[in-house]
Design a protein around this motif. Sequence first.
Motif, PDB file in Angstrom:
ATOM      1  N   GLU A 419       0.838  -1.205   0.000  1.00  0.00           N
ATOM      2  CA  GLU A 419       0.000   0.000   0.000  1.00  0.00           C
ATOM      3  C   GLU A 419       0.870   1.251   0.000  1.00  0.00           C
ATOM      4  O   GLU A 419       0.482   2.281  -0.545  1.00  0.00           O
ATOM      5  CB  GLU A 419      -0.922   0.003   1.232  1.00  0.00           C
ATOM      6  CG  GLU A 419      -1.862   1.188   1.318  1.00  0.00           C
ATOM      7  CD  GLU A 419      -2.864   1.256   0.180  1.00  0.00           C
ATOM      8  OE1 GLU A 419      -3.395   2.355  -0.068  1.00  0.00           O
ATOM      9  OE2 GLU A 419      -3.126   0.209  -0.452  1.00  0.00           O
ATOM     10  N   ASP A 420       2.058   1.167   0.609  1.00  0.00           N
ATOM     11  CA  ASP A 420       2.967   2.312   0.638  1.00  0.00           C
ATOM     12  C   ASP A 420       3.400   2.729  -0.762  1.00  0.00           C
ATOM     13  O   ASP A 420       3.764   3.892  -0.975  1.00  0.00           O
ATOM     14  CB  ASP A 420       4.216   1.991   1.462  1.00  0.00           C
ATOM     15  CG  ASP A 420       3.908   1.870   2.947  1.00  0.00           C
ATOM     16  OD1 ASP A 420       2.849   2.352   3.376  1.00  0.00           O
ATOM     17  OD2 ASP A 420       4.740   1.293   3.670  1.00  0.00           O
ATOM     18  N   ALA A 421       3.387   1.779  -1.688  1.00  0.00           N
ATOM     19  CA  ALA A 421       3.865   2.053  -3.043  1.00  0.00           C
ATOM     20  C   ALA A 421       2.729   2.376  -4.006  1.00  0.00           C
ATOM     21  O   ALA A 421       2.936   2.366  -5.222  1.00  0.00           O
ATOM     22  CB  ALA A 421       4.662   0.865  -3.560  1.00  0.00           C
ATOM     23  N   ILE A 422       1.549   2.689  -3.487  1.00  0.00           N
ATOM     24  CA  ILE A 422       0.405   2.894  -4.367  1.00  0.00           C
ATOM     25  C   ILE A 422       0.639   4.034  -5.358  1.00  0.00           C
ATOM     26  O   ILE A 422       0.295   3.943  -6.538  1.00  0.00           O
ATOM     27  CB  ILE A 422      -0.889   3.130  -3.554  1.00  0.00           C
ATOM     28  CG1 ILE A 422      -2.094   3.148  -4.506  1.00  0.00           C
ATOM     29  CG2 ILE A 422      -0.814   4.405  -2.714  1.00  0.00           C
ATOM     30  CD1 ILE A 422      -3.420   3.121  -3.783  1.00  0.00           C
ATOM     31  N   MET A 423       1.265   5.134  -4.905  1.00  0.00           N
ATOM     32  CA  MET A 423       1.500   6.245  -5.809  1.00  0.00           C
ATOM     33  C   MET A 423       2.544   5.893  -6.857  1.00  0.00           C
ATOM     34  O   MET A 423       2.495   6.391  -7.984  1.00  0.00           O
ATOM     35  CB  MET A 423       1.936   7.486  -5.026  1.00  0.00           C
ATOM     36  CG  MET A 423       0.836   8.087  -4.165  1.00  0.00           C
ATOM     37  SD  MET A 423      -0.682   8.462  -5.094  1.00  0.00           S
ATOM     38  CE  MET A 423      -0.068   9.537  -6.375  1.00  0.00           C
ATOM     39  N   VAL A 424       3.490   5.038  -6.507  1.00  0.00           N
ATOM     40  CA  VAL A 424       4.485   4.593  -7.475  1.00  0.00           C
ATOM     41  C   VAL A 424       3.788   3.802  -8.579  1.00  0.00           C
ATOM     42  O   VAL A 424       4.065   3.984  -9.768  1.00  0.00           O
ATOM     43  CB  VAL A 424       5.575   3.741  -6.793  1.00  0.00           C
ATOM     44  CG1 VAL A 424       6.633   3.309  -7.813  1.00  0.00           C
ATOM     45  CG2 VAL A 424       6.227   4.520  -5.657  1.00  0.00           C
ATOM     46  N   ARG A 425       2.858   2.911  -8.182  1.00  0.00           N
ATOM     47  CA  ARG A 425       2.116   2.137  -9.183  1.00  0.00           C
ATOM     48  C   ARG A 425       1.226   3.045 -10.031  1.00  0.00           C
ATOM     49  O   ARG A 425       1.136   2.884 -11.256  1.00  0.00           O
ATOM     50  CB  ARG A 425       1.267   1.062  -8.497  1.00  0.00           C
ATOM     51  CG  ARG A 425       2.080  -0.001  -7.782  1.00  0.00           C
ATOM     52  CD  ARG A 425       1.254  -1.214  -7.448  1.00  0.00           C
ATOM     53  NE  ARG A 425       0.191  -0.938  -6.481  1.00  0.00           N
ATOM     54  CZ  ARG A 425       0.369  -0.906  -5.157  1.00  0.00           C
ATOM     55  NH1 ARG A 425       1.584  -1.080  -4.656  1.00  0.00           N
ATOM     56  NH2 ARG A 425      -0.643  -0.693  -4.338  1.00  0.00           N
ATOM     57  N   TYR A 426       0.537   3.966  -9.385  1.00  0.00           N
ATOM     58  CA  TYR A 426      -0.307   4.902 -10.128  1.00  0.00           C
ATOM     59  C   TYR A 426       0.489   5.616 -11.220  1.00  0.00           C
ATOM     60  O   TYR A 426       0.085   5.693 -12.381  1.00  0.00           O
ATOM     61  CB  TYR A 426      -0.884   5.959  -9.182  1.00  0.00           C
ATOM     62  CG  TYR A 426      -2.086   5.543  -8.369  1.00  0.00           C
ATOM     63  CD1 TYR A 426      -2.738   4.335  -8.570  1.00  0.00           C
ATOM     64  CD2 TYR A 426      -2.580   6.399  -7.384  1.00  0.00           C
ATOM     65  CE1 TYR A 426      -3.847   3.985  -7.808  1.00  0.00           C
ATOM     66  CE2 TYR A 426      -3.688   6.066  -6.616  1.00  0.00           C
ATOM     67  CZ  TYR A 426      -4.319   4.849  -6.830  1.00  0.00           C
ATOM     68  OH  TYR A 426      -5.417   4.520  -6.076  1.00  0.00           O
ATOM     69  N   GLU A 427       1.644   6.168 -10.801  1.00  0.00           N
ATOM     70  CA  GLU A 427       2.419   6.956 -11.757  1.00  0.00           C
ATOM     71  C   GLU A 427       3.036   6.082 -12.846  1.00  0.00           C
ATOM     72  O   GLU A 427       3.136   6.503 -14.009  1.00  0.00           O
ATOM     73  CB  GLU A 427       3.524   7.730 -11.010  1.00  0.00           C
ATOM     74  CG  GLU A 427       2.993   8.750 -10.020  1.00  0.00           C
ATOM     75  CD  GLU A 427       2.417   9.999 -10.678  1.00  0.00           C
ATOM     76  OE1 GLU A 427       1.755   9.885 -11.724  1.00  0.00           O
ATOM     77  OE2 GLU A 427       2.631  11.093 -10.128  1.00  0.00           O
ATOM     78  N   ALA A 428       3.445   4.863 -12.491  1.00  0.00           N
ATOM     79  CA  ALA A 428       3.994   3.954 -13.504  1.00  0.00           C
ATOM     80  C   ALA A 428       2.942   3.648 -14.555  1.00  0.00           C
ATOM     81  O   ALA A 428       3.220   3.672 -15.763  1.00  0.00           O
ATOM     82  CB  ALA A 428       4.487   2.669 -12.844  1.00  0.00           C
ATOM     83  N   ALA A 429       1.722   3.381 -14.111  1.00  0.00           N
ATOM     84  CA  ALA A 429       0.636   3.090 -15.052  1.00  0.00           C
ATOM     85  C   ALA A 429       0.352   4.303 -15.931  1.00  0.00           C
ATOM     86  O   ALA A 429       0.131   4.183 -17.147  1.00  0.00           O
ATOM     87  CB  ALA A 429      -0.622   2.694 -14.283  1.00  0.00           C
ATOM     88  N   ARG A 430       0.370   5.469 -15.337  1.00  0.00           N
ATOM     89  CA  ARG A 430       0.058   6.688 -16.088  1.00  0.00           C
ATOM     90  C   ARG A 430       1.110   6.970 -17.157  1.00  0.00           C
ATOM     91  O   ARG A 430       0.780   7.295 -18.312  1.00  0.00           O
ATOM     92  CB  ARG A 430      -0.047   7.863 -15.115  1.00  0.00           C
ATOM     93  CG  ARG A 430      -0.593   9.133 -15.721  1.00  0.00           C
ATOM     94  CD  ARG A 430      -0.981  10.114 -14.642  1.00  0.00           C
ATOM     95  NE  ARG A 430       0.163  10.661 -13.933  1.00  0.00           N
ATOM     96  CZ  ARG A 430       0.843  11.738 -14.325  1.00  0.00           C
ATOM     97  NH1 ARG A 430       0.508  12.357 -15.450  1.00  0.00           N
ATOM     98  NH2 ARG A 430       1.847  12.185 -13.612  1.00  0.00           N
TER      99      ARG A 430
END
Length: 536
Positions: A419-430
């Motif tokens: 869950e700590d890496a959620i923004m990393v995943r969001y931005e990678a997908a974007r």
Amino acid sequence: MMHARAAIRPALVALAVALGAGSSWGQSRFLDKPATDWAKQLTSPDAKGRRAAAFALGKLGPSAAREVPRLIVTLRDTDPSVGDAAAIALGEIGDYARNAVPALLETLADKNNDARVRRAAAVGLAGIKAGRDDVIAALVTSLDDRDAGVRQNAAWALGRLQGKPGRAVAEALAGKLDDNDTLVRRDVAGALRDLGPEARPALPALLVRVGDEGDTEVRKALLNTLVNLVTSDDAKAVPPLRALLEDSNAEVARGAAFALGNIGGTLAAPAIPVLREALRDSDVTIRRLASAALANIGPDAAPAVSDLATALSDSDADVRSKAALALGRIGRRAEEAVPLLAKALDPKEPDAVRLFAAEALAQIATQLERALPDLLRVLKEDKNQRVRQRAVWALGRMADLEGSGAAAALEMVLAEKSEDAIMVRYEAARYLAHGLGDKTPARAIDILTLMLNDKRLQIYSGTGTKVNGAGSETTGGSSTEERVGGDGRFLPAEALGRIGPRANRPEIVGVLEEMAKSRDPKVRDTAKDALKLIVK
């Protein structure tokens, strides 16, 4: 550059343990004598002995609280030096001497008292920090006292009271900026600095005075106050500050440059030569202030790129982090610094240095191949998720997303579960959507769907810096503040539009149709555009 950031604000519970000062009364000693013995000495027939006793009780601070009544009596001592010491001692005892406020007010107001005692009464009131209306009124009145020392200490005290009504105090102090005494003017400027933003009503008077002031020390004090007051909204402050950039005193010129740095942007560009010199100063605080000021200037600070690149190797981490931030704000014109920014991603560097170095690489967005190994390492190994997020921003802006291997690295991030890496995943997908379009992997579309539904998302539009002071006496150097706000869901909507018909899923279309009714024009228009590209 806009990036998404989830703004999650959990409630914070502050716990405080109150330690009663009374628990240590009578235990503290000064020069091996307890407070009770010193208090007895207040009645000594020798004035020097009485003064020494009052002085000692002040040094004992709250431990001498039980002796406050005796010190109040001592305010009326026949020897002014004793009354002086008693008033200061009451201030050093602080809040535990609040019962002495009426006596100190009486002492301050009584013109028959020796000026030394009245000056000390103002200091005592400041130490107790009693921001009461009657205290403020008395100190404001004392700004017009016939004795310069009383006026000086009244000004100093007004800057240190708690619960002070800013506008009234600021306007009263502003009226004394042209006092005929140098020390009064200096301490009026210092008091306005201590008032903080509440001193803004005095800004016009400060700007007039700084140009007219003939004393260098007072001028430096005025600039120290102006540095803390001016903001990007103060274009009217630029002409008088620019005029001081050529001052023969280096500290005055630097103070003007630091103040212009807080105004920032193109208006502050004339300060760049002074700031470049300050960035090479032997005093670390001066270098901190200079790097922060250059960061606020932005693209116009391009002439300082080589100096900022050198500052990435500074012995001080704060200088290194602000230098990286400044290089990022300059953008593409700072491309020569890319190799040194990549070096600043070293895991041994503090979080702030790595964070702003990665962000700078994303903002420069050219010559990124030279930083590719370091960015890939950060994405794979760094423990700080915000640093990893910035690395995603940089990798996502590679000229050849697939050929460089950046796309594959971003795809690997999508499989993470933390869950700590959620923004990393969001931005990678974007960034994958922006770079690959209709070839975007299905897992990225899944994550963009989650992002589209995440109403916590806000927009990160950059980090601003604030120069906190104009000289080496300043502690802390500078501060930073992230600019975050607004509904960030337009970013995944935009990314899904780049993917096109492959994103035509009911759960996506439904949310976009709802967003198309938003009152936020950015959210509404982006959702409408995305629907046109997805639903054909």
